[in-house]
Every structure is written in C-alpha cells, then in structure tokens.
Design a protein around this motif. Sequence first.
Motif, PDB file in Angstrom:
ATOM      1  N   GLY A  74       0.800  -1.219   0.000  1.00 28.63           N
ATOM      2  CA  GLY A  74       0.000   0.000   0.000  1.00 28.63           C
ATOM      3  C   GLY A  74       0.829   1.265   0.000  1.00 28.63           C
ATOM      4  N   ASP A  75       2.089   1.157   0.383  1.00 26.81           N
ATOM      5  CA  ASP A  75       2.965   2.327   0.418  1.00 26.81           C
ATOM      6  C   ASP A  75       3.645   2.609  -0.918  1.00 26.81           C
ATOM      7  OD1 ASP A  75       4.041   1.491   3.774  1.00 26.81           O
ATOM      8  OD2 ASP A  75       2.401   2.769   3.077  1.00 26.81           O
ATOM      9  N   GLN A  76       3.350   1.799  -1.921  1.00 29.05           N
ATOM     10  CA  GLN A  76       3.936   1.957  -3.255  1.00 29.05           C
ATOM     11  C   GLN A  76       5.452   1.932  -3.216  1.00 29.05           C
ATOM     12  OE1 GLN A  76       2.343   5.005  -5.741  1.00 29.05           O
ATOM     13  NE2 GLN A  76       0.224   4.480  -5.316  1.00 29.05           N
ATOM     14  N   LYS A  77       5.994   1.025  -2.414  1.00 29.99           N
ATOM     15  CA  LYS A  77       7.446   0.887  -2.377  1.00 29.99           C
ATOM     16  C   LYS A  77       7.909  -0.477  -2.868  1.00 29.99           C
ATOM     17  CE  LYS A  77       8.106   4.138   1.451  1.00 29.99           C
ATOM     18  NZ  LYS A  77       8.727   5.160   0.599  1.00 29.99           N
ATOM     19  N   TYR A  78       7.014  -1.478  -2.847  1.00 27.76           N
ATOM     20  CA  TYR A  78       7.411  -2.831  -3.203  1.00 27.76           C
ATOM     21  C   TYR A  78       6.353  -3.504  -4.076  1.00 27.76           C
ATOM     22  CZ  TYR A  78      11.111  -2.646   0.272  1.00 27.76           C
ATOM     23  OH  TYR A  78      12.228  -2.306   0.985  1.00 27.76           O
ATOM     24  N   VAL A  79       6.822  -4.287  -5.020  1.00 29.30           N
ATOM     25  CA  VAL A  79       5.970  -5.263  -5.688  1.00 29.30           C
ATOM     26  C   VAL A  79       6.579  -6.631  -5.409  1.00 29.30           C
ATOM     27  CG1 VAL A  79       5.004  -3.780  -7.487  1.00 29.30           C
ATOM     28  CG2 VAL A  79       7.169  -4.976  -7.883  1.00 29.30           C
ATOM     29  N   TYR A  80       5.733  -7.625  -5.386  1.00 25.72           N
ATOM     30  CA  TYR A  80       6.154  -8.966  -5.023  1.00 25.72           C
ATOM     31  C   TYR A  80       5.709  -9.961  -6.082  1.00 25.72           C
ATOM     32  CZ  TYR A  80       6.382  -6.645  -0.483  1.00 25.72           C
ATOM     33  OH  TYR A  80       6.661  -5.770   0.545  1.00 25.72           O
ATOM     34  N   LEU A  81       6.423 -11.067  -6.155  1.00 21.81           N
ATOM     35  CA  LEU A  81       5.999 -12.178  -6.982  1.00 21.81           C
ATOM     36  C   LEU A  81       6.136 -13.439  -6.137  1.00 21.81           C
ATOM     37  CD1 LEU A  81       4.998 -12.961  -9.831  1.00 21.81           C
ATOM     38  CD2 LEU A  81       7.368 -13.557 -10.374  1.00 21.81           C
ATOM     39  N   GLN A  82       4.994 -13.953  -5.703  1.00 19.67           N
ATOM     40  CA  GLN A  82       4.976 -15.194  -4.955  1.00 19.67           C
ATOM     41  C   GLN A  82       4.919 -16.341  -5.951  1.00 19.67           C
ATOM     42  OE1 GLN A  82       1.484 -13.565  -2.565  1.00 19.67           O
ATOM     43  NE2 GLN A  82       2.448 -14.891  -1.055  1.00 19.67           N
ATOM     44  N   MET A  83       5.893 -17.231  -5.866  1.00 20.50           N
ATOM     45  CA  MET A  83       6.006 -18.338  -6.797  1.00 20.50           C
ATOM     46  C   MET A  83       5.873 -19.640  -6.022  1.00 20.50           C
ATOM     47  SD  MET A  83       9.145 -16.953  -9.162  1.00 20.50           S
ATOM     48  CE  MET A  83      10.324 -17.132  -7.828  1.00 20.50           C
ATOM     49  N   SER A  84       4.952 -20.469  -6.421  1.00 21.06           N
ATOM     50  CA  SER A  84       4.758 -21.748  -5.751  1.00 21.06           C
ATOM     51  C   SER A  84       4.758 -22.874  -6.786  1.00 21.06           C
ATOM     52  CB  SER A  84       3.454 -21.752  -4.950  1.00 21.06           C
ATOM     53  OG  SER A  84       2.351 -21.570  -5.813  1.00 21.06           O
ATOM     54  N   SER A  85       4.820 -24.094  -6.305  1.00 16.77           N
ATOM     55  CA  SER A  85       4.878 -25.273  -7.178  1.00 16.77           C
ATOM     56  C   SER A  85       5.921 -25.079  -8.273  1.00 16.77           C
ATOM     57  CB  SER A  85       3.497 -25.547  -7.798  1.00 16.77           C
ATOM     58  OG  SER A  85       2.527 -25.747  -6.802  1.00 16.77           O
ATOM     59  N   LEU A  86       7.085 -24.625  -7.857  1.00 15.75           N
ATOM     60  CA  LEU A  86       8.122 -24.287  -8.827  1.00 15.75           C
ATOM     61  C   LEU A  86       8.568 -25.512  -9.613  1.00 15.75           C
ATOM     62  CD1 LEU A  86      10.029 -21.689  -6.689  1.00 15.75           C
ATOM     63  CD2 LEU A  86       9.119 -21.281  -8.982  1.00 15.75           C
ATOM     64  N   GLU A  87       8.843 -25.284 -10.889  1.00 20.62           N
ATOM     65  CA  GLU A  87       9.245 -26.334 -11.817  1.00 20.62           C
ATOM     66  C   GLU A  87      10.646 -26.040 -12.330  1.00 20.62           C
ATOM     67  OE1 GLU A  87       6.215 -25.980 -14.770  1.00 20.62           O
ATOM     68  OE2 GLU A  87       4.602 -26.704 -13.437  1.00 20.62           O
ATOM     69  N   LEU A  88      11.284 -27.060 -12.886  1.00 17.97           N
ATOM     70  CA  LEU A  88      12.648 -26.891 -13.410  1.00 17.97           C
ATOM     71  C   LEU A  88      12.691 -25.765 -14.455  1.00 17.97           C
ATOM     72  CD1 LEU A  88      13.795 -30.599 -13.810  1.00 17.97           C
ATOM     73  CD2 LEU A  88      14.183 -29.054 -11.889  1.00 17.97           C
ATOM     74  N   ASP A  89      11.627 -25.649 -15.245  1.00 16.78           N
ATOM     75  CA  ASP A  89      11.594 -24.623 -16.301  1.00 16.78           C
ATOM     76  C   ASP A  89      11.439 -23.211 -15.763  1.00 16.78           C
ATOM     77  OD1 ASP A  89       9.849 -26.597 -18.846  1.00 16.78           O
ATOM     78  OD2 ASP A  89      11.960 -26.488 -18.254  1.00 16.78           O
ATOM     79  N   ASP A  90      11.219 -23.063 -14.467  1.00 16.14           N
ATOM     80  CA  ASP A  90      11.143 -21.722 -13.877  1.00 16.14           C
ATOM     81  C   ASP A  90      12.527 -21.163 -13.582  1.00 16.14           C
ATOM     82  OD1 ASP A  90       8.286 -22.859 -12.017  1.00 16.14           O
ATOM     83  OD2 ASP A  90       8.297 -21.613 -13.828  1.00 16.14           O
ATOM     84  N   THR A  91      13.560 -21.965 -13.761  1.00 12.15           N
ATOM     85  CA  THR A  91      14.922 -21.498 -13.545  1.00 12.15           C
ATOM     86  C   THR A  91      15.249 -20.389 -14.523  1.00 12.15           C
ATOM     87  OG1 THR A  91      15.688 -23.622 -12.684  1.00 12.15           O
ATOM     88  CG2 THR A  91      17.350 -22.151 -13.615  1.00 12.15           C
ATOM     89  N   ALA A  92      15.611 -19.221 -14.001  1.00 14.58           N
ATOM     90  CA  ALA A  92      15.878 -18.048 -14.836  1.00 14.58           C
ATOM     91  C   ALA A  92      16.329 -16.904 -13.948  1.00 14.58           C
ATOM     92  CB  ALA A  92      14.619 -17.630 -15.593  1.00 14.58           C
ATOM     93  N   VAL A  93      16.873 -15.879 -14.588  1.00  9.23           N
ATOM     94  CA  VAL A  93      17.076 -14.609 -13.899  1.00  9.23           C
ATOM     95  C   VAL A  93      15.764 -13.828 -13.984  1.00  9.23           C
ATOM     96  CG1 VAL A  93      18.387 -12.467 -13.778  1.00  9.23           C
ATOM     97  CG2 VAL A  93      19.523 -14.594 -14.466  1.00  9.23           C
ATOM     98  N   HIS A  94      15.294 -13.365 -12.856  1.00  8.42           N
ATOM     99  CA  HIS A  94      14.021 -12.650 -12.785  1.00  8.42           C
ATOM    100  C   HIS A  94      14.276 -11.170 -12.579  1.00  8.42           C
ATOM    101  CE1 HIS A  94      12.628 -16.722 -12.397  1.00  8.42           C
ATOM    102  NE2 HIS A  94      11.376 -16.319 -12.437  1.00  8.42           N
ATOM    103  N   TYR A  95      13.552 -10.351 -13.332  1.00  9.13           N
ATOM    104  CA  TYR A  95      13.725  -8.903 -13.301  1.00  9.13           C
ATOM    105  C   TYR A  95      12.404  -8.216 -13.001  1.00  9.13           C
ATOM    106  CZ  TYR A  95      17.954  -9.908 -16.055  1.00  9.13           C
ATOM    107  OH  TYR A  95      19.158 -10.386 -16.503  1.00  9.13           O
ATOM    108  N   CYS A  96      12.468  -7.127 -12.263  1.00  9.46           N
ATOM    109  CA  CYS A  96      11.305  -6.253 -12.180  1.00  9.46           C
ATOM    110  C   CYS A  96      11.553  -5.061 -13.100  1.00  9.46           C
ATOM    111  CB  CYS A  96      11.011  -5.804 -10.760  1.00  9.46           C
ATOM    112  SG  CYS A  96      12.353  -4.956  -9.912  1.00  9.46           S
TER     113      CYS A  96
END
Length: 124
Positions: A74-96
């Motif tokens: 609510g303070d407009q300081k953070y965005v989040y990405l909750q990742m569950s049931s992760l799979e091998l193909d989710d391996t990557a560099v993640h960027y905002c």
Amino acid sequence: DVQLQASGGGLVQAGGSLTLSCGASGLSFDDFAMSWFRQVPGKEREGLSCVSRWTGITYYPDSIKGRFTMSSDGDQKYVYLQMSSLELDDTAVHYCAADPFGSCSGSRGTQAYWGQGTQVTVSS
C-alpha cells in the motif's frame, strides 16, 4: 532518479516456493505499470506479470497461471511475486521493470527502468 532493486531469488527444490521482492524508489505506482520478467540464457526476456492502476494485475504465460501471484504494498514501495509449485523450467534470472505508460503491455520495449535481476534456480 528511479531505482528498482530485485531480491529474493535462490535455490529451491521442484515443488517449492519463493517470493521475489522489488523495491522501487523515485516513481509512483499510480503512474507506472510494474512488471516481472524472466530470462534464460539464449532466450528472449519473457513477461510474467504486471500490475497497473488502470488494468489491474495481468499474468502472461499460461505456465505460471495458478502458481504465481503478483502483489504490491500500500505504500507503493514494493511489488512482489509469490512463486509456488516451482518447476525446473522456472529457472531463470528474474527482473522487475517499470513502464511509464502506466498500462500493462507485457512488452520489454515499453519498460523504461529495470532492476538488476535475481537468479531463481529450481533443482530436481
């Protein structure tokens, strides 16, 4: 100056969970659309999700729908990405990223600012 700082990546076993955070300064979430992308070496950077005041939250690839959840504080300081049931193909560099046009496009080309990337590695 706009600055984005992504964090929260790491090594996790398949089926596990991680939450990525992106700290933002110098911008307002009312004006910018905030997105998560990921990139595997040798492949194009892929849009995962986006949140915009105008279009709400959008998820792009079918492969993450139902497994990943994007949110912002609510303070407009953070965005989040909750990742569950992760799979091998989710391996990557993640960027905002931040898009000054304010609406979600899923396009790399409209992002004006990028965080430095955080590595997510999913092991078997």
